[in-house]
Design a protein around this motif. Structure first.
Motif, PDB file in Angstrom:
ATOM      1  N   PRO A 156      -6.167  -4.242  -4.666  1.00 44.56           N
ATOM      2  CA  PRO A 156      -6.021  -5.673  -4.374  1.00 44.56           C
ATOM      3  C   PRO A 156      -4.746  -6.001  -3.599  1.00 44.56           C
ATOM      4  O   PRO A 156      -4.721  -6.977  -2.830  1.00 44.56           O
ATOM      5  CB  PRO A 156      -5.995  -6.324  -5.760  1.00 44.56           C
ATOM      6  CG  PRO A 156      -6.664  -5.343  -6.674  1.00 44.56           C
ATOM      7  CD  PRO A 156      -6.368  -3.985  -6.115  1.00 44.56           C
ATOM      8  N   GLU A 157      -3.677  -5.221  -3.787  1.00 45.86           N
ATOM      9  CA  GLU A 157      -2.415  -5.503  -3.103  1.00 45.86           C
ATOM     10  C   GLU A 157      -2.064  -4.437  -2.060  1.00 45.86           C
ATOM     11  O   GLU A 157      -0.892  -4.239  -1.731  1.00 45.86           O
ATOM     12  CB  GLU A 157      -1.281  -5.654  -4.122  1.00 45.86           C
ATOM     13  CG  GLU A 157      -1.439  -6.889  -4.999  1.00 45.86           C
ATOM     14  CD  GLU A 157      -0.279  -7.106  -5.947  1.00 45.86           C
ATOM     15  OE1 GLU A 157      -0.141  -8.245  -6.405  1.00 45.86           O
ATOM     16  OE2 GLU A 157       0.488  -6.158  -6.237  1.00 45.86           O
ATOM     17  N   ALA A 158      -3.102  -3.785  -1.528  1.00 49.28           N
ATOM     18  CA  ALA A 158      -2.863  -2.752  -0.502  1.00 49.28           C
ATOM     19  C   ALA A 158      -2.157  -3.350   0.715  1.00 49.28           C
ATOM     20  O   ALA A 158      -1.213  -2.760   1.251  1.00 49.28           O
ATOM     21  CB  ALA A 158      -4.185  -2.106  -0.095  1.00 49.28           C
ATOM     22  N   ALA A 159      -2.606  -4.538   1.155  1.00 47.04           N
ATOM     23  CA  ALA A 159      -1.997  -5.164   2.338  1.00 47.04           C
ATOM     24  C   ALA A 159      -0.543  -5.532   2.080  1.00 47.04           C
ATOM     25  O   ALA A 159       0.331  -5.310   2.934  1.00 47.04           O
ATOM     26  CB  ALA A 159      -2.793  -6.408   2.732  1.00 47.04           C
ATOM     27  N   GLN A 160      -0.272  -6.086   0.888  1.00 46.97           N
ATOM     28  CA  GLN A 160       1.108  -6.461   0.548  1.00 46.97           C
ATOM     29  C   GLN A 160       2.009  -5.229   0.477  1.00 46.97           C
ATOM     30  O   GLN A 160       3.159  -5.263   0.935  1.00 46.97           O
ATOM     31  CB  GLN A 160       1.153  -7.219  -0.780  1.00 46.97           C
ATOM     32  CG  GLN A 160       0.495  -8.589  -0.740  1.00 46.97           C
ATOM     33  CD  GLN A 160      -0.955  -8.551  -1.197  1.00 46.97           C
ATOM     34  OE1 GLN A 160      -1.726  -7.678  -0.780  1.00 46.97           O
ATOM     35  NE2 GLN A 160      -1.327  -9.496  -2.043  1.00 46.97           N
ATOM     36  N   LEU A 161       1.486  -4.134  -0.101  1.00 44.29           N
ATOM     37  CA  LEU A 161       2.268  -2.894  -0.161  1.00 44.29           C
ATOM     38  C   LEU A 161       2.619  -2.415   1.240  1.00 44.29           C
ATOM     39  O   LEU A 161       3.781  -2.095   1.516  1.00 44.29           O
ATOM     40  CB  LEU A 161       1.490  -1.803  -0.913  1.00 44.29           C
ATOM     41  CG  LEU A 161       1.965  -0.356  -0.664  1.00 44.29           C
ATOM     42  CD1 LEU A 161       3.421  -0.168  -1.066  1.00 44.29           C
ATOM     43  CD2 LEU A 161       1.067   0.645  -1.369  1.00 44.29           C
ATOM     44  N   LEU A 162       1.631  -2.372   2.132  1.00 43.26           N
ATOM     45  CA  LEU A 162       1.882  -1.860   3.479  1.00 43.26           C
ATOM     46  C   LEU A 162       2.807  -2.789   4.262  1.00 43.26           C
ATOM     47  O   LEU A 162       3.622  -2.338   5.056  1.00 43.26           O
ATOM     48  CB  LEU A 162       0.563  -1.630   4.210  1.00 43.26           C
ATOM     49  CG  LEU A 162      -0.251  -0.442   3.665  1.00 43.26           C
ATOM     50  CD1 LEU A 162      -1.644  -0.404   4.277  1.00 43.26           C
ATOM     51  CD2 LEU A 162       0.469   0.886   3.904  1.00 43.26           C
ATOM     52  N   ASN A 163       2.720  -4.096   4.026  1.00 42.73           N
ATOM     53  CA  ASN A 163       3.650  -5.020   4.675  1.00 42.73           C
ATOM     54  C   ASN A 163       5.086  -4.788   4.205  1.00 42.73           C
ATOM     55  O   ASN A 163       6.031  -4.946   4.974  1.00 42.73           O
ATOM     56  CB  ASN A 163       3.247  -6.470   4.396  1.00 42.73           C
ATOM     57  CG  ASN A 163       2.444  -7.067   5.533  1.00 42.73           C
ATOM     58  OD1 ASN A 163       1.928  -6.347   6.385  1.00 42.73           O
ATOM     59  ND2 ASN A 163       2.333  -8.380   5.557  1.00 42.73           N
ATOM     60  N   LEU A 219       5.514   6.217   0.694  1.00 48.24           N
ATOM     61  CA  LEU A 219       4.532   5.208   0.312  1.00 48.24           C
ATOM     62  C   LEU A 219       4.312   5.182  -1.198  1.00 48.24           C
ATOM     63  O   LEU A 219       4.197   4.103  -1.797  1.00 48.24           O
ATOM     64  CB  LEU A 219       3.203   5.451   1.037  1.00 48.24           C
ATOM     65  CG  LEU A 219       3.187   5.125   2.534  1.00 48.24           C
ATOM     66  CD1 LEU A 219       1.850   5.531   3.153  1.00 48.24           C
ATOM     67  CD2 LEU A 219       3.454   3.649   2.788  1.00 48.24           C
ATOM     68  N   VAL A 220       4.269   6.361  -1.815  1.00 51.85           N
ATOM     69  CA  VAL A 220       4.110   6.426  -3.277  1.00 51.85           C
ATOM     70  C   VAL A 220       5.297   5.735  -3.960  1.00 51.85           C
ATOM     71  O   VAL A 220       5.123   4.930  -4.884  1.00 51.85           O
ATOM     72  CB  VAL A 220       3.981   7.896  -3.743  1.00 51.85           C
ATOM     73  CG1 VAL A 220       4.110   7.996  -5.254  1.00 51.85           C
ATOM     74  CG2 VAL A 220       2.646   8.486  -3.278  1.00 51.85           C
ATOM     75  N   GLU A 221       6.484   6.019  -3.476  1.00 51.49           N
ATOM     76  CA  GLU A 221       7.691   5.429  -4.052  1.00 51.49           C
ATOM     77  C   GLU A 221       7.705   3.903  -3.853  1.00 51.49           C
ATOM     78  O   GLU A 221       8.034   3.143  -4.773  1.00 51.49           O
ATOM     79  CB  GLU A 221       8.911   6.050  -3.368  1.00 51.49           C
ATOM     80  CG  GLU A 221      10.249   5.627  -3.936  1.00 51.49           C
ATOM     81  CD  GLU A 221      11.391   6.258  -3.133  1.00 51.49           C
ATOM     82  OE1 GLU A 221      12.319   5.515  -2.772  1.00 51.49           O
ATOM     83  OE2 GLU A 221      11.327   7.473  -2.850  1.00 51.49           O
TER      84      GLU A 221
END
Length: 375
Positions: A67-74, A131-133
């Motif tokens: 659900p928060e994939a976009a927020q993580l990548l931003n 990315l994991v971190e």
């Protein structure tokens, strides 16, 4: 006894096929990859005028879902990934907190909450770990999918026609930096209109077990149009002519995107904080004033080829450094990219040379890219 054995080189799903074609193999980022099959020049010119077929399975695929994939990548990357539409792709970068470039990336939005991040082979583990971190606190999952994909590329002006003969996917409607799922020669694939050659072309992400079947189908369908297999050597001269940066040459942790002339990929207007924001804001201010060094193109007046690390000189002073250099089959002259002092960066600047083993060879400063395809 302590072992000093070097780690085993990784091999792509097409390794046996490359060897059967007589490829010269080389170690690249821990992978055994085809450098060339025959003449580098012939392979280069095939891509510029007809088509070339590449194995790029050494690239690193990382899937980000949730659900928060976009927020993580931003937060993790410098681009506005949340604004990428489903089926589209974006060129971006991942930076350290100090603004230094960890890698340049292509991010594909496969579904509403699913993205594929494609990293350079040499940096795939670093990008994955970062990315994991950075995913901590986000409702998203980062998955290492490097073993889930083989990647083939068909590049060159004849590539759309070749691919059309093997798929019913809507290639005409597929824009540059977009991707769609489809079937090519009976093989399920993500068909992406991306590439690293300066030509129109496609990158095909498939299961490793399907790679050989797909390669052979593409080779057979492309033969009448002049398609030939191509190695990493011509991939390098193609991207150099197109003015495309290569990590470890034009890009590194000691440079910010603004230093590299790629500040456009940093999107300060996106919502929320992101890693490196404050350092990159400072870098943007410095760049606005005038960056100390600028990435330029250099074209030789003579025949001697410049290599990465050679000094760029003017009036007996070192004014910069070559980042990439090679003979250009398209221009018929040696070319190079280099970071040079801003005072010597304007196209046509007189008196610029390259120190090649103690001899100052004359070079013309030109705007990048060296080569642009006709649309």
């Amino acid at each position: 006894m302590s072992s000093t054995a070097t780690p085993e080189k990784r091999r792509t799903a097409l390794d046996a096929l490359h060897r059967s074609l007589g490829a010269t193999m080389t170690d690249f980022a821990g992978w055994d990859m085809p450098l060339r099959y025959g003449s580098e020049r012939d392979e280069h010119l095939a891509v510029r005028t007809k088509a070339g077929l590449f194995d790029l399975s050494h690239m690193g695929e990382i899937t980000v879902t949730g659900p928060e994939a976009a927020q993580l990548l931003n937060y993790a990357l410098v681009g506005n990934i949340a604004s990428v539409g489903v089926g589209r792709a974006r060129y971006t970068m991942i930076c350290r907190a100090d603004g230094g470039i960890l890698d340049d990336l292509i991010v594909y939005r496969l579904a509403e909450t699913e993205y594929m991040v494609v990293a350079n082979a040499s940096n795939a583990q670093i990008v994955l770990d970062s990315l994991v971190e950075r995913a901590e606190g986000f409702d998203a999952v980062v998955r290492d999918d490097r073993d889930a994909y083989a990647l083939l590329a068909v590049q060159g002006p004849e590539s759309p026609g070749i691919l059309k003969s093997l798929t019913d996917a809507d290639l005409d409607g597929l824009k540059y930096y977009a991707g769609l799922p489809g079937t090519v020669a009976g093989v399920p694939a993500l068909i992406a209109r991306t590439g690293y050659t300066g030509e129109d072309g496609f990158e095909l992400f498939v299961a490793p077990g399907d790679a050989e079947k797909l390669w052979e189908a593409l080779a057979e369908a492309g033969a009448p149009a002049g398609l030939i297999p191509c190695g990493l050597s011509c991939r390098d001269t193609l991207r150099l002519e197109a003015g495309m940066p290569l990590y470890g040459h034009e890009l590194s942790t000691s440079l910010t995107p603004f230093d590299a002339g790629l500040g456009r990929v940093v999107k300060f207007e996106k919502d929320g904080d992101f890693v490196g924001r404050s350092a990159l804001e400072a870098a943007a201010e410095r760049a606005g004033a005038q960056p100390p060094r600028v990435l330029v193109g250099l074209v030789a007046e003579g025949r001697r080829v410049p290599r990465a690390g050679y000094s760029v000189v003017a009036d007996g002073q070192v004014i910069g450094e070559i980042t990439s250099g090679a003979p250009s089959p398209t221009l018929g002259k040696p070319i190079a990219m280099a970071y040079v002092d801003a005072a010597h960066s304007a196209p046509g600047t007189a008196g610029v040379g390259v120190d090649i083993r103690g001899s100052h060879e004359p070079y013309e400063v030109v705007a990048l890219p060296f080569y642009k395809r006709r649309k």
